[in-house]
Design an enzyme around this catalytic site. Structure first.
Site, short mmCIF file in Angstrom:
data_model
loop_
_atom_site.label_atom_id
_atom_site.label_comp_id
_atom_site.label_asym_id
_atom_site.label_seq_id
_atom_site.Cartn_x
_atom_site.Cartn_y
_atom_site.Cartn_z
N LYS A 1 0.84 -1.20 0.00
CA LYS A 1 0.00 0.00 0.00
C LYS A 1 0.88 1.25 0.00
CE LYS A 1 -0.28 -0.23 5.04
NZ LYS A 1 -0.83 0.39 6.19
N TYR B 1 16.16 29.88 6.92
CA TYR B 1 15.16 30.67 7.65
C TYR B 1 15.41 30.67 9.15
CZ TYR B 1 12.47 30.35 3.30
OH TYR B 1 12.05 30.41 2.00
N MET C 1 11.24 24.27 1.95
CA MET C 1 10.32 23.48 1.11
C MET C 1 11.08 22.63 0.08
SD MET C 1 7.11 24.75 -1.23
CE MET C 1 6.30 25.65 0.06
C1 PLP Z 1 -4.08 -4.04 8.15
C2 PLP Z 1 -2.60 -4.02 8.02
N1 PLP Z 1 -1.93 -5.17 7.94
C3 PLP Z 1 -0.58 -5.19 7.81
C4 PLP Z 1 0.16 -4.03 7.78
C5 PLP Z 1 1.66 -4.13 7.67
O1 PLP Z 1 2.28 -3.68 8.82
P1 PLP Z 1 3.87 -3.68 8.95
O2 PLP Z 1 4.34 -2.66 7.97
O3 PLP Z 1 4.14 -3.29 10.35
O4 PLP Z 1 4.34 -5.03 8.60
C6 PLP Z 1 -0.50 -2.81 7.87
C7 PLP Z 1 0.27 -1.56 7.85
O5 PLP Z 1 0.02 -0.60 8.52
C8 PLP Z 1 -1.92 -2.79 7.99
O6 PLP Z 1 -2.60 -1.64 8.07
#
Ligand code: PLP
Length: 371
Positions: free
Chosen positions: A36, A264, A312
């Protein structure tokens, strides 16, 4: 080939090796690699292919758009997407053979509704909240949801392939309570007539530290990128290799007198005559402003601290009398076993976690891949 101005170089062999290490540690459980958020900033499609080559059975993402982008990128292994809006159109995901995480009765009914026009079977994984307090079916709602899921199964609308939950990582007692609740809920689902093939709970931390909680599959994210989920414990200690190295070209060098204010607010002033090197990475690229005057940067084998405010688009490194030239490379983090700073060092400097350091990198940073 010339090196990009700002580069996150991802070593795909590290991803493959990390998946293999995690797989060996968790067998015979199946392994779902979590890709993801653009593969935690590394590039979802490239990481997905490498993870599959390294032995991942499944890939996991948050939403259906992320899953569909993987299919467009040629990923054919089973995919699970688990966080949806109230308006999400499930039809394209179902047609693409994507399993859907379901977190409520309403969502279950919406997915079942989508099945009436679907050209492919609909597979769901029921997400139960065992104590994280985020999405997932509340324990008090489980009986009703399991009964409805069994009804949808009998009517041929969908099939419940999996059941899952996510830990809060609060401590051993809280973990044990969640594992016990999950076990109870899988039993309740079976009693309601559901035959669940894939029960999954463990992310990286539990995959490595809770051998009794691996169930049928683990969902590992951070570990496949070679980063450690444990504070004070290095990647190397876990047998993992950080896959990403972030660097940028030094684009300006100037010699300045003592007392020169830098960036800055003049958080930094040169203590003597000195050389200032300019690095074209800033908070727009995901470099945390909070790490101003703290983040480590290596140039020509020597590690310095960011001088003053991270802006930035750029920050400055005060290299003193060291010979640094335009065109030299500034490395922010990579694999610390090669002597460069780590994502954990930046997490400490920014008072955050390594997850955020890699995931927040912006689109101006060119991702490149070592095979
Ligand atoms: C539902 C779920 N499963 C698994 C993971 C994987 O976690 P990790 O990166 O700690 O292995 C995540 C990540 O946040 C998650 O949201």
């Amino acid at each position: 080939m010339t090196q990009p101005l700002r580069e996150a170089r991802v070593d795909l062999s590290a991803i493959r090796d990390n998946v293999a290490v995690l797989r060996a540690a968790t067998a015979p459980a199946a392994l779902l690699a979590v890709v993801k958020a653009g593969g935690y900033g590394h590039g979802a499609v490239a990481v997905a292919h490498a993870a599959v080559e390294g032995g991942a059975d499944w890939l996991g993402v948050v939403d259906t758009d992320e899953a569909l982008a993987l299919r467009t990128g040629g990923v054919t292994v089973p995919l699970l997407a688990w966080l949806h809006g109230t308006e999400t159109d499930f039809a394209p995901a179902i047609a693409a053979g994507i399993d859907l995480g379901v977190s409520s009765l309403a969502q279950l009914d919406r997915v079942a509704g989508a099945s009436t026009t679907a050209s492919a079977p609909v597979f769901v994984h029921l997400k139960v909240d065992t104590g994280l307090g985020r999405n997932g079916i509340e324990e008090s709602d489980c009986a009703a949801v399991f009964a409805r899921a069994a009804e949808h199964e009998r009517a041929g609308r969908l099939r419940v392939r999996g059941m899952f939950t996510h830990l809060s990582n609060t401590g051993p007692e809280e973990d044990a309570a969640q594992v016990a609740r999950f076990t109870r809920q899988t039993e309740a689902a079976a009693a309601a007539g559901l035959t669940i093939e894939l029960r999954h709970l463990a992310a990286t931390a539990a995959a490595l530290r809770l051998p009794g909680a691996l169930f049928d599959m683990v969902r590992v994210g951070l570990g496949i990128y070679g980063l450690s989920p444990f504070e004070g414990e290095t990647s190397a200690a876990l047998g993992l290799r950080p896959a990403m190295e972030l660097s940028a070209e030094v684009i300006s060098v100037k010699r300045v007198p003592a007392g020169t204010g830098v960036s800055y607010g003049y958080l930094h002033r040169t203590s003597g005559e000195s050389t200032l090197a300019l690095v074209p990475l800033g908070y727009a690229d995901g470099i945390p402003r909070h790490a101003s005057s703290r983040g480590p940067v290596q140039i020509n084998g020597r590690t310095y601290t960011v001088a003053g405010r991270i802006a930035m688009d750029q920050f400055v490194v005060d290299v003193g009398d060291d010979p640094v030239s335009v065109g030299d490379r500034a490395i922010l983090f990579g694999d610390p076993s090669t002597g460069v700073p780590s994502a954990d060092d930046w997490a400490t400097a920014a008072e955050t976690i390594n997850y955020e350091i890699v995931t927040r990198l912006g689109p101006r940073v060119t991702r490149t891949y070592l095979p």
